[in-house]
Design an enzyme around this catalytic site. Structure first.
Site, PDB file in Angstrom:
ATOM      1  N   ASP A 662       0.823  -1.213   0.000  1.00 53.84           N
ATOM      2  CA  ASP A 662       0.000   0.000   0.000  1.00 53.84           C
ATOM      3  C   ASP A 662       0.844   1.245   0.000  1.00 53.84           C
ATOM      4  OD1 ASP A 662      -2.808  -0.348   0.074  1.00 53.84           O
ATOM      5  OD2 ASP A 662      -2.546  -1.442   1.952  1.00 53.84           O
ATOM      6  N   LYS A 731      -6.789  13.402  11.699  1.00 56.04           N
ATOM      7  CA  LYS A 731      -6.579  12.627  10.474  1.00 56.04           C
ATOM      8  C   LYS A 731      -7.462  13.089   9.302  1.00 56.04           C
ATOM      9  CE  LYS A 731      -6.760   8.146   8.320  1.00 56.04           C
ATOM     10  NZ  LYS A 731      -6.618   6.726   8.378  1.00 56.04           N
ATOM     11  N   ASP A 893      -4.015   2.741  -5.321  1.00 58.76           N
ATOM     12  CA  ASP A 893      -2.653   2.871  -4.791  1.00 58.76           C
ATOM     13  C   ASP A 893      -2.275   1.668  -3.948  1.00 58.76           C
ATOM     14  OD1 ASP A 893      -4.349   3.342  -2.767  1.00 58.76           O
ATOM     15  OD2 ASP A 893      -3.540   5.276  -2.174  1.00 58.76           O
TER      16      ASP A 893
END
Lengths: 987, 294
Positions: A662, A731, A893
């Site tokens: 990842d 976040k 991704d």
């Protein structure tokens, strides 16, 4: 005119074609190549005199065309090409077809090595013989010729109740009645249309109702009836679906009739040799080999169909008409479930309106009686469009924006939003050679063969058919839905809270139903292909992000679907493979995110007992796997590790298991690389470090520092926030702020949500604190990613100026893919439908018009641009992995390969990232945009302001845009090459 | 604003309760309150944010109607009694339609301010909304479900029309903050009196079933040119034709041609027909409540 000419040409009626040529002239149009092709085809067909042909060729030349162009540019069906050639040879007996164009090679600097033919490379083969692949192709072809596939659902193993048997019988009788009445209604409406002499809104659909046999239209309508959810469906959605189904069958028919299919079949059978293990050629890319075969085949129909797509409005109108027929024709006796009522036929479908603030949405709902019968019958056959099933043979390679993927199903290279066609035009205008890298990457992704992880699938199905499990993401059946506590039967006597409770129950049931159906589709398709090897053809969105075409079951799905997929190809684990499997397992658990790979591996070895127990007794043991982030993939991984570690030689163990790597906050990685932001690069792992860095913790740390300072200086809200600044709190705002460029306002709402989740946080400070925190997060990001913010602002500002001048934002990716943002303003348009002699019904639907949506064009540009870069990076990695013989697929991704080849893939991934960002990406963008938007002639239609701006304002605007575009942001100090050694870049 | 309404009401000598939603204006109002010896009562609150639908604590200036009525010292009276309180105000243009819908639902449910009886509204609304409220059957675009429901629910009187130019409505950019209107005239603000009908709930219509009535009218007038018989048929009624002839409504009547009173009679007749309660209609009504509340 050309369509009519071609039809006459097929019949050999030259006078009619001549008349059409005169008609063309009389309306001031000039014949084009296709018109001449039709005329010559006709002459070739009925062996006209040389004199007539010569005159035609003469005219063709005097119109500025060349005979060769007929064969280079026109698309032919059936024997048209041969007939044109015959005509030409009557006057030029020695005429030779022009040689096929030489294959061109892509010149992108990123792929120079890849495309250079200096050293011969051989690409990997599939583990199938030619014979096997041909059989699979036949199966796929048969499936697509049927258009739909009916499969047993995974629920079919449940025992049948007497009630279900009764309901099924009832449904069967009803359906045969409905079939007859729909057929009757269809024929009646066609008859009425055919009687009208002049074209009107009413009978304009007539030709489209004659394309297929009546039975097929009826079949399509019945199919819609079977899949309608009890909650109903928006009229526009249903209409489009119906229209699209008719269109798909029509395309299939045309491909059959024009003998296009025959030719595809012929070429595919040769093409197979490239992929099969027992056959020679291997130094070609799939696209190259296909093109070579097509060029060699020479004669026959073209593989592309001529002007065959239908406008969106047409699909809608056709669908509306069919829906109206359904509403009128499908009836059920109202007493069918409660015999005490009088028998009377009532409609099964009805129109209803849902009101959403200021506008109303038209819905089609099934009558509850019908929904009841359907739910009682618990039918276990599911019917899908054949394109919903993974392909049973390797996909047809993409060779142009219109050709590739399925054998028959019409698939576009680029997915689109309804009605927007601009990107399609852009692709058509683009020189084909520029698309080669993208086509080759898609072919590589599509050529990956898959199979089902049967043990895991069986466990999932057993839970699914039992009671489901919300925690493990297996949706429970509707029978598990909450029921309202007992209430008076007469609903009008209910009080508010009873109504509220019922509403909540209904809402929950509706949600459960859609989740359950989604899982049912995925599992049933997986179960259908459980013993097969299958392929996912890929296409992409307008930014170049790739997606598998089959919509329900594919590797982009949730944890459950990913867990049941394996590579069909097996590779030995090799010396490090088992370690990679273990690290992958720990990654799936979500534990040890901050630890080094070695520590993760050690941790895996420590808990080996748990891993073995999970694999051996998944449902009866200690169930360690259930408490992980991705439980099903973790379980599958436990099983693989167990099998490998118990094998005599783990390094030789043949593994089909995909291991993932990842990107860590991939959007930010691209920004940090673009801006060469040192601190930013470190925090998103572009810089080698011993342990993975976590950008969110870093931001939180920065914010905490600011807060402390403020608190010391007596800022009240900073003091209140003591102990609340955490990774979790910052976040979402960070991602939103940096990657998507949200404003402070949007950021504050996100922040408020996070703070609300913390029970101890004093409510009265919510607004102030969220406001303060967002400000500090932005400050923190500015500090860490200084160049990133500049780049983002530059992108936004440039897009704003472009959009304000009324144009769409366009750019070209480093791989040469042209991109246009498909955001246009929509306007309500009335679609009317009329079946038989009823008064017309008119419906409003939103249709995009040509004007760009300024706000969206501007706001979406930075994220879209970054996505176009991440897709470029993925494609580069895919192509180079192909070159090295690796199996490679991606979920944006997240890159997948065999355990054996993880290290190679990681190296390629880093190399390609460095190569990509070593290009002058922003400078090239600036250059492209200056060229595109700042060169005369200026044709700007200003959107704002009612008065047209004077020349001066325009010049001023132009100057401003030019300055903006030329002023490429400066970059920082980061040395890009460092990425090569960064373990946690992708991990 | 400058308080024209409040001043006029005070000068007329009535007892006034002023709701002020902006705390900046409170101090001045409060000093006025103190100087007036009980004629004026000032409350910090926003009439257009009464009884918010979101759950959780109500933060001022939003407020609950029971608090408000308690503070005002107004007790609930039976529906048929006289008007217990009169409300004056100007509807914010931006959410005029939404506010009116909310008031309408409250009226039919006898909830919020209407729990206290037939509260009389005297409000300034835009001319285009006034035209819709008072439209006659058949008037294209103006005659809507909204019209029918207000006309059944209230007596509507026009008290005064004032051209937009009398109001300071300039936006920051210098333009007039007058909502655009394509089809209906919109040159004035209209002072309209909405008095709930005394006999609203004397027939078959009840606060408990009024949601069905609202739903029925909205479904009928979603397509004003559709035929009433077609609507009834799609609701699976088996005696729709008979029902219409009993009500003396022509078979081919379009939904836009029915008078508000016709809808009320239709609804009452449906309530008496036992097949109506058997249809899917009630489920739909419940589902529509979710939409209504949003």
């Amino acid at each position: 005119y050309n369509i009519v000419m071609r039809s006459w040409a097929r019949k050999g009626h030259l006078q009619h074609i001549n008349r059409l040529f005169s008609m063309l002239e009389s309306v001031g149009l000039r014949p084009n190549l296709d018109s001449y092709a039709a005329a010559l085809e006709c002459m070739g067909r009925n062996q006209s005199s040389a004199k007539a042909i010569r005159r035609c060729v003469q005219q063709l030349k005097s119109d500025g065309f060349h005979v060769d162009e007929l064969f280079q540019k026109c698309l032919f069906e059936e024997d048209e090409k041969e007939k044109v050639l015959r005509a030409i040879r009557i006057v030029q007996p020695n005429y030779r077809l022009p040689a096929p164009p030489k294959p061109q090679t892509c010149k992108s600097s990123l792929l120079q090595g890849f495309y250079s033919k200096k050293k011969t490379v051989s690409y990997p083969k599939l583990d199938f013989s030619v014979q096997e692949l041909q059989e699979r192709f036949q199966q796929q072809l048969e499936m697509e010729l049927d258009n739909t596939v009916t499969i047993e659902s995974v629920e079919s193993t449940k025992p049948l109740t007497p009630q279900a048997i009764k309901a099924r019988k009832l449904l069967a009788t009803l359906r045969s009645h409905w079939h007859d009445s729909i057929l009757q209604a269809l024929q009646k409406s066609k008859h009425n249309m055919s009687k009208l002499k002049t074209a009107s809104g009413y009978n304009i659909l007539y030709p489209y109702l004659c394309l297929l046999p009546d039975e097929e239209y009826v079949g399509i309508m019945l199919q819609i009836l079977n899949t309608l959810s009890p909650q109903g469906e928006s009229l526009a959605v249903l209409a489009r679906e119906l229209g699209a189904k008719v269109y798909n069958r029509y395309i299939t028919q045309r491909k059959l009739r024009s003998r296009q299919l025959e030719k595809v079949q012929e070429i595919y059978e040769d093409y197979i040799h490239l992929l099969a293990k027992d056959s020679q050629p291997d130094e070609y890319l799939p696209r190259e080999y296909w093109e070579k075969l097509v060029a060699e085949a020479g004669f026959g129909p073209s593989l592309n169909l001529k002007d065959c797509s239908w406008p969106y409005m047409l699909l809608l109108r056709l669908g509306m008409h069919m829906l109206e027929l359904l509403v009128q024709a499908v009836k059920v006796p109202r007493n069918i479930l409660s015999p005490r009522l009088e028998p009377k036929l009532i409609p099964v479908l009805y129109h209803i309106y849902s009101f959403r603030s200021s506008w109303q949405v038209g819905l089609i709902k099934p009558h509850p009686i019908f929904s009841q019968i359907v739910s009682d019958a618990a039918e276990t056959l599911l019917t899908f469009n054949s394109s919903a099933i993974p392909m049973l043979c390797p996909p047809v390679p993409w060779t142009s924006p219109h050709f590739g993927a399925y054998v028959l199903n019409d698939t576009k290279l680029m997915r689109f939003v309804d009605g927007a066609i601009q990107h399609q035009l852009l692709l058509e205008q683009c020189p084909p050679v520029n698309l080669h890298p993208v086509l080759d990457a898609l072919n590589q992704l599509g050529n990956c063969a898959w199979k089902i992880n049967q043990p895991v699938l069986d466990i999932i199905i057993s839970i699914f058919n039992d009671k489901g499990n919300e925690k493990l993401d297996i949706p429970p059946p509707i029978s598990e839905a909450p029921r309202p506590s007992a209430a008076p039967s007469n609903s009008s006597a209910w009080n508010k809270s009873q109504k509220h409770e019922l509403l909540l129950c209904k809402k929950k049931a509706a949600e459960m139903h859609s989740l359950r159906m989604d899982a049912l589709y995925k599992l049933s398709i997986a179960n259908y292909v459980r013993d097969k090897v299958f392929w996912f053809p890929h296409n992409m969105d307008f930014r170049g992000r790739t997606y598998p075409c089959p919509p329900y079951f594919n590797h982009l799905g949730n944890d459950v679907t990913r867990a049941i997929l394996l590579f069909a190809e097996g590779r030995p684990l090799g010396p490090k493979g088992l370690d990679w499997l273990k690290i992958h397992l720990i990654n799936l658990t979500g534990l040890k995110k901050k630890s080094a790979l070695q520590e993760r591996l050690e941790y895996a070895n420590e808990i080996m007992e748990e891993i073995l127990d999970s694999a051996d007794h998944p449902l009866t043991g200690r169930k360690w796997w259930m408490n992980t982030d991705e439980p099903w993939q973790a379980l599958a991984c436990c099983m693989e590790i167990t099998k490998a570690s118990r094998s005599p030689d783990p390094a030789a163990y043949i593994s089909h298991f995909p291991v993932h790597q990842d990107g860590s906050c991939n959007g930010l990685q691209h920004y940090a690389a673009l801006g060469r932001d040192l601190i930013g690069a470190i925090s998103v792992n572009l810089m080698p470090c011993n342990v993975p860095q976590d950008v969110y913790s870093a931001v939180a740390q920065q914010v905490e520092e600011f807060r402390k300072k403020d608190a010391e200086q007596g800022v009240k809200v900073a003091q209140v926030l003591q102990g609340f600044v955490s990774r979790k709190v910052v976040k979402q705002t960070t991602v939103m702020a940096v990657v998507y460029g949200v404003t402070r306002y949007g950021g504050r709402l996100q922040m408020e949500k996070r703070l609300k989740e913390i029970d101890e946080f004093p409510e009265e400070y919510l607004w102030e604190a969220s406001h303060y925190l967002v400000k500090q997060v932005f400050n923190g990001i500015k500090e860490m990613f200084s160049a990133t913010r500049d780049i983002q602002n530059w992108l936004t500002e440039s897009a704003k100026l472009i959009a304000q001048s009324g144009r769409t934002v366009e750019w070209v990716t480093p791989l040469g893919l042209p991109i246009v943002q498909p955001y246009y303003r929509s306007r309500p348009t009335v679609v009317s439908s009329r079946a038989s002699r009823q008064p017309a019904r008119a419906w409003q639907v939103s249709i995009t018009c040509g004007k760009p949506d300024t706000v969206k064009q501007k706001n979406a540009f930075p994220p879209n641009f970054i996505h176009s870069l991440d897709s470029t990076h993925m494609m580069l990695t895919a192509l180079h992995c192909l070159r090295q013989g690796l199996t490679f697929v991606s979920v944006h991704d997240c890159y997948w390969t065999h355990a054996l080849t993880v290290d190679v893939m990681n190296q390629i991934c880093r190399q390609q990232f460095v190569a990509l960002h070593s290009e002058k990406i922003l400078q090239d963008l600036s250059k492209f945009m200056l060229e595109k938007y700042c060169r005369a002639p200026m044709l700007i239609c200003f959107l704002s302001g009612s008065s047209s701006p004077g020349r001066e304002t325009r010049a001023l605007w132009q100057k401003k845009l030019m300055e903006q575009l030329s002023n490429v942001p400066k970059t920082g100090e980061f040395n890009l090459k460092k990425v090569m050694d960064s373990t946690y870049f992708f991990s | 604003g400058p308080g024209i309404l409040t001043r006029t009401l005070l000068n007329a000598g009535v007892r006034v309760v002023a709701l002020e939603s902006n705390s900046a204006f409170l101090p001045n109002l409060q000093s006025l309150e103190n100087s007036l010896d009980g004629q004026l009562k000032v409350i910090y609150g926003d009439f257009f944010r009464l009884d918010p639908l979101v759950t959780g604590t109500v933060k001022p200036p939003a407020m609950c109607s029971d608090k408000l009525f308690e503070t005002m010292g107004v007790a609930a009276v039976p529906w048929r009694a006289d008007v217990p309180v009169k409300i004056f105000g100007i509807l914010p243009q931006k959410k005029e339609r939404n506010t009116l819908w909310r008031l309408l639902f409250a009226l039919y449910e006898c909830s919020s301010i209407y729990r206290y009886g037939r509260v009389e509204l005297n409000i300034f609304i835009s001319e285009k909304e006034y035209k819709v409220l008072t439209a006659k059957p058949g008037e294209a675009r103006a005659y809507q479900a909204f019209t029918v429901l207000w006309q059944v629910g209230c007596e509507i009187q026009l008290l005064h029309m004032e051209p937009w130019s009398s109001f300071a409505t300039n936006l920051k950019n210098g333009g007039l903050a007058v909502p655009k209107s394509m089809w209906l005239p919109n040159d004035h603000l209209c002072l309209v009196r909405l008095t709930p009908q005394q006999n609203l709930f004397t027939g078959g219509l009840k606060p408990t079933n009024s949601a069905t009535f609202i739903f029925m009218v909205k479904q009928c007038l979603a397509k004003p040119k559709s035929r009433l018989t077609d609507r009834l048929n799609s609701w699976s009624l088996d005696n729709g034709g008979k029902l219409l002839s009993e009500l003396e409504i022509p078979k081919n009547a379009e939904t836009r041609n029915l008078y508000p009173e016709d809808y009320r009679r239709l609804f009452e007749a449906l309530q008496n027909s036992n097949t109506f309660t058997e249809t899917w209609f009630h489920d739909e009504v419940l589902e529509s409540i979710r939409n209504i509340n949003l």
